[in-house]
Design a protein around this motif. Sequence first.
Motif, PDB file in Angstrom:
ATOM      1  N   ASN A  65       0.799  -1.233   0.000  1.00  0.00           N
ATOM      2  CA  ASN A  65       0.000   0.000   0.000  1.00  0.00           C
ATOM      3  C   ASN A  65       0.830   1.281   0.000  1.00  0.00           C
ATOM      4  OD1 ASN A  65       0.950   0.344   2.634  1.00  0.00           O
ATOM      5  ND2 ASN A  65      -0.959  -0.308   3.596  1.00  0.00           N
ATOM      6  N   GLY A  66       2.145   1.139  -0.168  1.00  0.00           N
ATOM      7  CA  GLY A  66       3.021   2.306  -0.173  1.00  0.00           C
ATOM      8  C   GLY A  66       3.872   2.414   1.070  1.00  0.00           C
ATOM      9  N   SER A  67       3.451   1.729   2.142  1.00  0.00           N
ATOM     10  CA  SER A  67       4.233   1.732   3.377  1.00  0.00           C
ATOM     11  C   SER A  67       4.382   0.338   3.983  1.00  0.00           C
ATOM     12  CB  SER A  67       3.586   2.666   4.410  1.00  0.00           C
ATOM     13  OG  SER A  67       2.256   2.254   4.700  1.00  0.00           O
ATOM     14  N   GLU A  68       3.435  -0.549   3.687  1.00  0.00           N
ATOM     15  CA  GLU A  68       3.525  -1.907   4.219  1.00  0.00           C
ATOM     16  C   GLU A  68       2.703  -2.860   3.347  1.00  0.00           C
ATOM     17  OE1 GLU A  68       1.925  -1.872   8.133  1.00  0.00           O
ATOM     18  OE2 GLU A  68      -0.100  -1.329   7.477  1.00  0.00           O
ATOM     19  N   TRP A  69       2.949  -4.164   3.549  1.00  0.00           N
ATOM     20  CA  TRP A  69       2.202  -5.180   2.821  1.00  0.00           C
ATOM     21  C   TRP A  69       0.887  -5.471   3.527  1.00  0.00           C
ATOM     22  CZ3 TRP A  69       3.360  -6.943  -1.922  1.00  0.00           C
ATOM     23  CH2 TRP A  69       4.661  -6.741  -2.391  1.00  0.00           C
ATOM     24  N   GLU A  70      -0.203  -5.496   2.765  1.00  0.00           N
ATOM     25  CA  GLU A  70      -1.510  -5.870   3.268  1.00  0.00           C
ATOM     26  C   GLU A  70      -1.873  -7.260   2.731  1.00  0.00           C
ATOM     27  OE1 GLU A  70      -4.497  -3.149   2.076  1.00  0.00           O
ATOM     28  OE2 GLU A  70      -3.500  -1.384   2.925  1.00  0.00           O
ATOM     29  N   LYS A  71      -2.689  -7.981   3.497  1.00  0.00           N
ATOM     30  CA  LYS A  71      -3.262  -9.230   3.017  1.00  0.00           C
ATOM     31  C   LYS A  71      -4.710  -8.951   2.623  1.00  0.00           C
ATOM     32  CE  LYS A  71      -0.299 -12.251   5.780  1.00  0.00           C
ATOM     33  NZ  LYS A  71      -0.237 -13.331   6.801  1.00  0.00           N
ATOM     34  N   VAL A  72      -5.021  -9.233   1.350  1.00  0.00           N
ATOM     35  CA  VAL A  72      -6.353  -8.933   0.843  1.00  0.00           C
ATOM     36  C   VAL A  72      -6.986 -10.215   0.302  1.00  0.00           C
ATOM     37  CG1 VAL A  72      -5.798  -6.542   0.297  1.00  0.00           C
ATOM     38  CG2 VAL A  72      -5.390  -8.309  -1.415  1.00  0.00           C
ATOM     39  N   GLU A  73      -8.301 -10.201   0.128  1.00  0.00           N
ATOM     40  CA  GLU A  73      -9.017 -11.383  -0.323  1.00  0.00           C
ATOM     41  C   GLU A  73      -9.979 -11.044  -1.457  1.00  0.00           C
ATOM     42  OE1 GLU A  73     -10.881 -13.134   3.085  1.00  0.00           O
ATOM     43  OE2 GLU A  73      -8.983 -13.643   4.063  1.00  0.00           O
ATOM     44  N   ASP A  74     -10.331 -12.065  -2.240  1.00  0.00           N
ATOM     45  CA  ASP A  74     -11.342 -11.965  -3.283  1.00  0.00           C
ATOM     46  C   ASP A  74     -11.024 -10.847  -4.278  1.00  0.00           C
ATOM     47  OD1 ASP A  74     -13.629 -12.816  -4.566  1.00  0.00           O
ATOM     48  OD2 ASP A  74     -14.930 -11.436  -3.476  1.00  0.00           O
ATOM     49  N   VAL A  75      -9.910 -11.013  -4.991  1.00  0.00           N
ATOM     50  CA  VAL A  75      -9.424  -9.995  -5.924  1.00  0.00           C
ATOM     51  C   VAL A  75      -9.791 -10.379  -7.364  1.00  0.00           C
ATOM     52  CG1 VAL A  75      -7.389  -8.813  -6.836  1.00  0.00           C
ATOM     53  CG2 VAL A  75      -7.479  -9.464  -4.406  1.00  0.00           C
ATOM     54  N   ASP A  76     -10.552  -9.535  -8.047  1.00  0.00           N
ATOM     55  CA  ASP A  76     -10.839  -9.734  -9.466  1.00  0.00           C
ATOM     56  C   ASP A  76      -9.634  -9.292 -10.295  1.00  0.00           C
ATOM     57  OD1 ASP A  76     -13.642 -10.656  -9.547  1.00  0.00           O
ATOM     58  OD2 ASP A  76     -14.065  -8.717  -8.620  1.00  0.00           O
ATOM     59  N   LEU A  77      -9.235 -10.123 -11.247  1.00  0.00           N
ATOM     60  CA  LEU A  77      -8.039  -9.837 -12.035  1.00  0.00           C
ATOM     61  C   LEU A  77      -8.372  -9.436 -13.468  1.00  0.00           C
ATOM     62  CD1 LEU A  77      -5.600 -12.716 -10.975  1.00  0.00           C
ATOM     63  CD2 LEU A  77      -5.579 -10.331 -10.205  1.00  0.00           C
ATOM     64  N   ASP A  78      -7.513  -8.574 -14.028  1.00  0.00           N
ATOM     65  CA  ASP A  78      -7.575  -8.222 -15.437  1.00  0.00           C
ATOM     66  C   ASP A  78      -6.463  -8.883 -16.235  1.00  0.00           C
ATOM     67  OD1 ASP A  78      -9.754  -6.291 -15.148  1.00  0.00           O
ATOM     68  OD2 ASP A  78      -8.283  -5.055 -14.083  1.00  0.00           O
ATOM     69  N   LEU A  79      -5.449  -9.405 -15.535  1.00  0.00           N
ATOM     70  CA  LEU A  79      -4.283  -9.979 -16.206  1.00  0.00           C
ATOM     71  C   LEU A  79      -3.454 -10.747 -15.194  1.00  0.00           C
ATOM     72  CD1 LEU A  79      -2.592  -9.963 -18.934  1.00  0.00           C
ATOM     73  CD2 LEU A  79      -1.283  -8.094 -17.915  1.00  0.00           C
ATOM     74  N   VAL A  80      -2.713 -11.739 -15.680  1.00  0.00           N
ATOM     75  CA  VAL A  80      -1.760 -12.477 -14.847  1.00  0.00           C
ATOM     76  C   VAL A  80      -0.366 -12.334 -15.436  1.00  0.00           C
ATOM     77  CG1 VAL A  80      -0.961 -14.826 -14.304  1.00  0.00           C
ATOM     78  CG2 VAL A  80      -3.318 -14.155 -13.804  1.00  0.00           C
ATOM     79  N   TYR A  81       0.596 -12.040 -14.547  1.00  0.00           N
ATOM     80  CA  TYR A  81       2.008 -12.127 -14.916  1.00  0.00           C
ATOM     81  C   TYR A  81       2.490 -13.455 -14.354  1.00  0.00           C
ATOM     82  CZ  TYR A  81       6.932 -10.752 -15.504  1.00  0.00           C
ATOM     83  OH  TYR A  81       8.252 -10.684 -15.888  1.00  0.00           O
ATOM     84  N   ASP A  82       2.701 -14.405 -15.240  1.00  0.00           N
ATOM     85  CA  ASP A  82       2.948 -15.792 -14.868  1.00  0.00           C
ATOM     86  C   ASP A  82       4.397 -15.996 -14.464  1.00  0.00           C
ATOM     87  OD1 ASP A  82       3.383 -18.499 -14.760  1.00  0.00           O
ATOM     88  OD2 ASP A  82       2.610 -18.945 -16.751  1.00  0.00           O
ATOM     89  N   LYS A  83       4.615 -16.239 -13.168  1.00  0.00           N
ATOM     90  CA  LYS A  83       5.958 -16.504 -12.649  1.00  0.00           C
ATOM     91  C   LYS A  83       6.062 -17.901 -12.031  1.00  0.00           C
ATOM     92  CE  LYS A  83       8.777 -13.678 -12.388  1.00  0.00           C
ATOM     93  NZ  LYS A  83       9.886 -13.404 -13.346  1.00  0.00           N
ATOM     94  N   PHE A  84       5.049 -18.746 -12.250  1.00  0.00           N
ATOM     95  CA  PHE A  84       5.077 -20.057 -11.607  1.00  0.00           C
ATOM     96  C   PHE A  84       5.502 -21.160 -12.566  1.00  0.00           C
ATOM     97  CE2 PHE A  84       0.706 -19.469 -13.022  1.00  0.00           C
ATOM     98  CZ  PHE A  84       0.286 -20.714 -13.474  1.00  0.00           C
ATOM     99  N   LYS A  85       5.811 -22.306 -12.017  1.00  0.00           N
ATOM    100  CA  LYS A  85       6.437 -23.409 -12.744  1.00  0.00           C
ATOM    101  C   LYS A  85       5.577 -23.906 -13.900  1.00  0.00           C
ATOM    102  CE  LYS A  85       4.496 -26.875  -9.608  1.00  0.00           C
ATOM    103  NZ  LYS A  85       4.792 -27.928  -8.621  1.00  0.00           N
ATOM    104  N   PHE A  86       6.250 -24.450 -14.891  1.00  0.00           N
ATOM    105  CA  PHE A  86       5.593 -25.112 -16.013  1.00  0.00           C
ATOM    106  C   PHE A  86       5.858 -26.606 -15.900  1.00  0.00           C
ATOM    107  CE2 PHE A  86       5.510 -27.063 -20.151  1.00  0.00           C
ATOM    108  CZ  PHE A  86       4.386 -26.522 -20.758  1.00  0.00           C
ATOM    109  N   ASP A  87       4.803 -27.384 -15.740  1.00  0.00           N
ATOM    110  CA  ASP A  87       4.938 -28.841 -15.748  1.00  0.00           C
ATOM    111  C   ASP A  87       3.577 -29.440 -16.102  1.00  0.00           C
ATOM    112  OD1 ASP A  87       3.412 -28.657 -13.420  1.00  0.00           O
ATOM    113  OD2 ASP A  87       5.092 -29.067 -12.078  1.00  0.00           O
ATOM    114  N   ARG A  88       3.473 -30.759 -16.019  1.00  0.00           N
ATOM    115  CA  ARG A  88       2.217 -31.414 -16.392  1.00  0.00           C
ATOM    116  C   ARG A  88       1.066 -30.946 -15.490  1.00  0.00           C
ATOM    117  NH1 ARG A  88       6.083 -35.515 -17.166  1.00  0.00           N
ATOM    118  NH2 ARG A  88       6.143 -36.295 -19.308  1.00  0.00           N
TER     119      ARG A  88
END
Length: 316
Positions: A65-88
Amino acid sequence: MTEEHAVGFLWDAEVEWDRKDPFGGDRSKDFAKYTELGHDEGLKVYIAKYKWYEDGKLEKAFYYNGSEWEKVEDVDLDLVYDKFKFDRETKELKKDIFEEVGAVNDPELEEICKDKLKTYELFPNRIAETREATIQNASKMLEKYGMFVFKPRYGFAGHGVEVIEELEDFEEPDNPEDFIVQRFIATDGYPDWGVEGPHDLRTIVIDGEVQNGNYVRVPDEGLISNISRGGNQKYISRDELPDEVVEIIDEITEEFEKYQPAIFSVDIMFDEDLKPWVVELNSKPGTYYHHEVKEKEKEVPKIKNILKMLRKRAEA
């Protein structure tokens, strides 16, 4: 900009909910910077584990939020930046995400980058000869080249890499289609850059443009130069790249044109005659600066260009 696009940066085990920040260390500082700079591009950045995604939403996420990390829930997304593993396990999920909200990168591009055999088949003149890891192929490699490299077909960060010089030192894996044998390319550095011995050059391409923050990676010992495995690095500007390297990158970028906007790296080594060879492609090159070998002024421009790329994809 009046409306911000919600972008989820999705990771693997690096992100844990029981921490006060997503990564529990300096990497959280890097992605706080992504969040701050993201606002300038009309992006609201959320950090989450990929398992928290479902049907275009995040069950939970971290937000700076500009000063600290918040934990939030139920977030609607417009896009994903995919940084997770690729496997089966994740392959179908990546396709679903791409269809539901869009993603960088296109999962087809990531599959090409992760699959070393498929990469070789696309660029056979740029990559050392690569075959499935059967005993027959291993024998042929030794007969032709005297030694070869054995490694996972879908591996990363130098894990599981071995150099084989005698056939008795090679044991065909139970699933040879998931491993490769590849011609060993001897390297002796690049004198113009003051680099000696084993090395590789990582060139970063963001939305079709080669960046200035490229770098040569040199191992502390052995042959594995990944920064995460203790390698050192030296920055190389775009103007310092040899013409043949630029030609290789242009060729690969043109092949990937249909997947733009995208981010990928082309890892290159120079043989004893200074001929460049592609080692591998990486669809998730790390861009951060809280590390002893990283320089903030070289990394922040790349971060800004990543965010511009994400905005472009979100708007599309």
